[in-house]
Design an enzyme around this catalytic site. Structure first.
Site, short mmCIF file in Angstrom:
data_model
loop_
_atom_site.label_atom_id
_atom_site.label_comp_id
_atom_site.label_asym_id
_atom_site.label_seq_id
_atom_site.Cartn_x
_atom_site.Cartn_y
_atom_site.Cartn_z
N HIS A 137 4.06 1.85 2.14
CA HIS A 137 2.45 1.16 2.05
C HIS A 137 2.06 2.66 2.78
O HIS A 137 2.86 3.70 3.35
CB HIS A 137 2.96 0.05 2.95
CG HIS A 137 3.21 0.78 4.96
ND1 HIS A 137 2.92 1.72 5.71
CD2 HIS A 137 5.01 0.18 5.54
CE1 HIS A 137 3.26 1.58 6.55
NE2 HIS A 137 5.40 1.15 6.47
P1 TYD Z 1 6.86 -1.72 9.09
O1 TYD Z 1 5.73 -1.34 8.89
O2 TYD Z 1 6.65 -2.43 7.07
O3 TYD Z 1 8.01 -1.25 8.61
P2 TYD Z 1 8.10 0.43 8.26
O4 TYD Z 1 6.88 0.94 8.36
O5 TYD Z 1 9.61 0.64 8.83
O6 TYD Z 1 9.20 -0.17 6.78
O7 TYD Z 1 7.43 -3.17 9.38
C1 TYD Z 1 8.71 -4.23 9.80
C2 TYD Z 1 8.11 -5.29 10.19
O8 TYD Z 1 7.89 -5.07 11.22
C3 TYD Z 1 6.76 -5.94 9.67
O9 TYD Z 1 7.65 -7.34 9.47
C4 TYD Z 1 6.17 -5.81 10.56
C5 TYD Z 1 7.27 -5.52 11.52
N1 TYD Z 1 5.62 -4.77 12.72
C6 TYD Z 1 5.39 -4.96 13.62
O10 TYD Z 1 5.85 -7.07 14.26
N2 TYD Z 1 5.03 -4.45 14.77
C7 TYD Z 1 4.93 -3.08 14.25
O11 TYD Z 1 3.92 -2.33 15.30
C8 TYD Z 1 5.43 -2.72 13.68
C9 TYD Z 1 5.24 -1.42 13.39
C10 TYD Z 1 5.63 -3.66 12.75
#
Ligand code: TYD
Length: 160
Positions: free
Chosen positions: A52
């Site tokens: 992303h």
């Molecule tokens: P995501 O940002 O997609 O993780 P990565 O970058 O590691 O792939 O986040 C994964 C899940 O966690 C998504 O449902 C959102 C949640 N999340 C939070 O609730 N708070 C946060 O600070 C972060 C980074 C993620």
């Protein structure tokens, strides 16, 4: 914003016989104030994180333990970093698509972020991200190009 703005920042480190200590001060050692800290751990072998981009968020990514790779892509150019030391941070500016891969067993990835969590700040669709970057995507299949890019066969098309 460009991957050229994304760079490794060498963090302060003090060492004595008791071990090492590293610290990070917002807007002093990194170019933003820190509003949030999160970390990835127990990442299974072969798993990929990221996938992303953020519209406005600035981040610093640190390998607190172990190692992993971070692939950055601004829609025009890509750059890959291998992180394996807790006293180096990778600064990632807004509007950069990132993929985190090759996590070593037991690795911990800590991220310092300039804002609180906000799902509206994400681009989770690669085509939407490219459109927002202004990357020419009308004559290419963005997803296919991205898949090739991921396989390391081509650099993503440069928009002119
Ligand atoms: P995501 O940002 O997609 O993780 P990565 O970058 O590691 O792939 O986040 C994964 C899940 O966690 C998504 O449902 C959102 C949640 N999340 C939070 O609730 N708070 C946060 O600070 C972060 C980074 C993620």
């Amino acid at each position: 914003m460009s991957v050229k703005e994304c760079k490794i920042i060498s963090l302060p480190k003090t060492s004595d016989p008791r071990g090492n200590l590293t610290f990070v001060e917002g807007s002093r050692h990194i170019p933003f104030d820190i509003q949030r800290v999160y970390y990835l751990y127990d990442v299974p072998g072969g798993a990929e994180r990221g996938g992303h981009a953020h519209k406005a968020l600035h981040q610093l990514i640190i390998a607190m333990s172990g190692s992993f790779d971070v692939e950055l892509n601004d829609g025009y150019e890509k750059k890959t970093f291998h992180l394996d030391r807790p006293y180096y941070g990778l600064y990632v500016c807004p509007m950069i698509w990132r993929e985190l891969t090759n996590f070593s067993s037991g690795s911990v990835c800590m991220v310092l972020a300039s804002n609180l969590y906000d799902e509206n700040d994400y681009y989770r669709d690669y085509g939407e991200f490219l459109a927002a970057c202004g990357t020419r995507s009308g004559d290419v299949d963005a997803r296919e190009s991205h898949a090739k890019w991921r396989r390391g066969k081509v650099l993503y098309h440069l928009a002119t």
